[in-house]
Design an enzyme around this catalytic site. Structure first.
Site, mmCIF file in Angstrom:
data_model
loop_
_atom_site.group_PDB
_atom_site.id
_atom_site.type_symbol
_atom_site.label_atom_id
_atom_site.label_comp_id
_atom_site.label_asym_id
_atom_site.label_seq_id
_atom_site.Cartn_x
_atom_site.Cartn_y
_atom_site.Cartn_z
ATOM 1 N N ARG A 192 -4.929 0.595 -6.995
ATOM 2 C CA ARG A 192 -3.696 1.202 -6.472
ATOM 3 C C ARG A 192 -3.212 2.346 -7.360
ATOM 4 O O ARG A 192 -2.608 3.300 -6.894
ATOM 5 C CB ARG A 192 -2.571 0.158 -6.412
ATOM 6 N N PHE A 210 -13.900 2.916 4.253
ATOM 7 C CA PHE A 210 -12.903 2.173 3.490
ATOM 8 C C PHE A 210 -12.471 3.027 2.309
ATOM 9 O O PHE A 210 -13.285 3.526 1.549
ATOM 10 C CB PHE A 210 -13.480 0.834 3.026
ATOM 11 N N GLY A 227 0.788 -1.232 0.000
ATOM 12 C CA GLY A 227 0.000 0.000 0.000
ATOM 13 C C GLY A 227 0.818 1.278 0.000
ATOM 14 O O GLY A 227 0.366 2.310 -0.489
ATOM 15 N N ASP A 257 -5.677 -0.604 -2.075
ATOM 16 C CA ASP A 257 -6.375 -1.495 -3.006
ATOM 17 C C ASP A 257 -7.567 -2.205 -2.388
ATOM 18 O O ASP A 257 -7.715 -2.266 -1.160
ATOM 19 C CB ASP A 257 -5.411 -2.585 -3.482
ATOM 20 N N ASP A 298 -4.900 2.514 10.842
ATOM 21 C CA ASP A 298 -6.294 2.210 11.146
ATOM 22 C C ASP A 298 -6.365 1.842 12.635
ATOM 23 O O ASP A 298 -6.374 2.720 13.495
ATOM 24 C CB ASP A 298 -6.696 1.076 10.203
ATOM 25 N N GLU A 334 3.529 4.676 6.077
ATOM 26 C CA GLU A 334 2.261 3.954 5.997
ATOM 27 C C GLU A 334 1.251 4.759 5.200
ATOM 28 O O GLU A 334 1.152 5.981 5.370
ATOM 29 C CB GLU A 334 1.689 3.743 7.413
HETATM 30 P P1 IMP Z 1 -3.971 -1.324 11.097
HETATM 31 O O1 IMP Z 1 -3.038 -2.396 11.553
HETATM 32 O O2 IMP Z 1 -5.389 -1.631 11.482
HETATM 33 O O3 IMP Z 1 -3.558 0.069 11.498
HETATM 34 O O4 IMP Z 1 -4.031 -1.446 9.517
HETATM 35 C C1 IMP Z 1 -3.256 -0.774 8.632
HETATM 36 C C2 IMP Z 1 -3.326 -1.475 7.284
HETATM 37 O O5 IMP Z 1 -4.664 -1.881 6.960
HETATM 38 C C3 IMP Z 1 -2.925 -0.512 6.183
HETATM 39 O O6 IMP Z 1 -1.545 -0.592 5.932
HETATM 40 C C4 IMP Z 1 -3.738 -1.006 4.998
HETATM 41 O O7 IMP Z 1 -3.033 -2.009 4.326
HETATM 42 C C5 IMP Z 1 -4.976 -1.624 5.605
HETATM 43 N N1 IMP Z 1 -6.125 -0.686 5.546
HETATM 44 C C6 IMP Z 1 -6.691 -0.042 6.597
HETATM 45 N N2 IMP Z 1 -7.709 0.756 6.192
HETATM 46 C C7 IMP Z 1 -7.767 0.622 4.838
HETATM 47 C C8 IMP Z 1 -8.610 1.231 3.834
HETATM 48 O O8 IMP Z 1 -9.511 2.048 4.092
HETATM 49 N N3 IMP Z 1 -8.368 0.857 2.548
HETATM 50 C C9 IMP Z 1 -7.388 -0.046 2.197
HETATM 51 N N4 IMP Z 1 -6.586 -0.628 3.111
HETATM 52 C C10 IMP Z 1 -6.756 -0.298 4.422
#
Ligand code: IMP
Length: 197
Positions: free
Chosen positions: A157, A144, A37, A151, A95, A91
């Site tokens: 992407r 999302f 990403g 993606d 999230d 990053e």
């Molecule tokens: P975390 O571990 O929950 O902070 O997740 C982070 C990862 O989740 C990011 O690097 C993304 O790969 C994926 N992710 C989180 N939200 C989204 C979104 O809205 N769209 C696409 N990928 C996401």
């Protein structure tokens, strides 16, 4: 439409400027991108910095049932030795914070000089672990997001702007459902993207 191509580029300018001005004389940070990403952000970012090393890693995420712990595992590790170096995780979106908290704690054992985080998008409302973001771009809500490296099923992407998906079920049923929307606004450029906001 969340952020147009122009708005993202201005935000990346600002993030790169803040990072650049935080560098000590002769300091070369290692920007660590999380595959896949962060690819587009990384490419835009490094071209705005005067001196930088770049490396990538990828994680595989286990479900609770597979691993017993629900934790991630490093699937492709770094190639650069990070001992004594300033590390910046790059990053696309933070999230829950689980990914970065796992990475930060496992990288601390390698004795870098410091570990920081740069993220274009911050979904603060969804945070489970309060991980500090040293260089934060846009704060967004619980939605999302696709485009600019992000993606769904490896699609979108390449889209140069960021858009939110209002109905995830549509995407699950038909992953290319937003293709015509994205293509039209890519063709229309900044003006069309602004009009779609
Ligand atoms: P975390 O571990 O929950 O902070 O997740 C982070 C990862 O989740 C990011 O690097 C993304 O790969 C994926 N992710 C989180 N939200 C989204 C979104 O809205 N769209 C696409 N990928 C996401």
């Amino acid at each position: 439409m969340l952020f147009t191509q122009g708005e993202i580029q201005r935000q990346v300018d600002e993030l790169a400027g803040r990072l650049e001005s935080s560098l000590a004389d002769g300091e070369v940070p290692i920007l660590v991108g999380l595959m896949r990403g962060s690819l587009v952000l990384m490419a835009d970012l490094v071209r705005r910095l005067s001196s930088v090393h770049v490396d990538f890693l990828s994680l595989s995420r286990f479900s609770q049932s597979e691993s017993g712990s629900g934790r991630a595992r490093i699937e492709k590790d770094l190639e650069i030795d990070i001992t004594g170096r300033r590390i910046i995780f790059v990053e696309d979106v933070v999230d829950t914070g689980l990914t970065l908290s796992y990475l930060t704690s496992s990288f601390e054992a390698r004795n870098p000089k410091s570990i920081e985080v740069l993220a274009l998008l911050d979904k603060r409302a969804r945070r489970i672990i309060d991980i500090p973001i040293d260089f934060a771009g846009f704060e967004i809500g619980d939605e999302f997001v696709l485009g600019y490296g992000l993606d769904y099923a490896q699609l979108y992407r390449n889209v140069p702007f960021l858009f939110g998906v209002d109905d995830l079920d549509v995407l699950v049923r038909q992953p290319d459902a937003y293709f015509s929307f994205a293509r039209e606004l890519m063709r229309g450029g900044e003006e069309a993207q602004q009009a779609a906001k």
